[in-house]
Design a protein around this motif. Structure first.
Motif: not given
Length: 64
Positions: A2, A48-49
């Motif tokens: 990320a 993002q993760s």
């Protein structure tokens, strides 16, 4: 992996803005800015993760 630059800068900018309002005594504005920044930061990190789950692959379906 990320990239945490976007949430970092979003939070940094919000804190900078909140400090200006704090000096003016605009406490409700400070709270609103920080709450919004927290939500934005969390959304950026989560987006993002998180892995996208679609459906089992043909190989996974054969196992069951």
């Amino acid at each position: 992996m990320a990239d945490y630059r976007k949430p970092y800068f979003a939070l940094f900018n919000a804190i900078t803005e909140a400090l200006m309002y704090l000096e003016l005594g605009a406490y409700e504005d400070v709270r609103d800015i920080l709450v919004e920044a927290q939500q934005t930061g969390e959304e950026l990190v989560i987006s993002q993760s998180c892995l996208l789950y679609t459906s089992p692959s043909p190989r996974d379906r054969q196992k069951s």
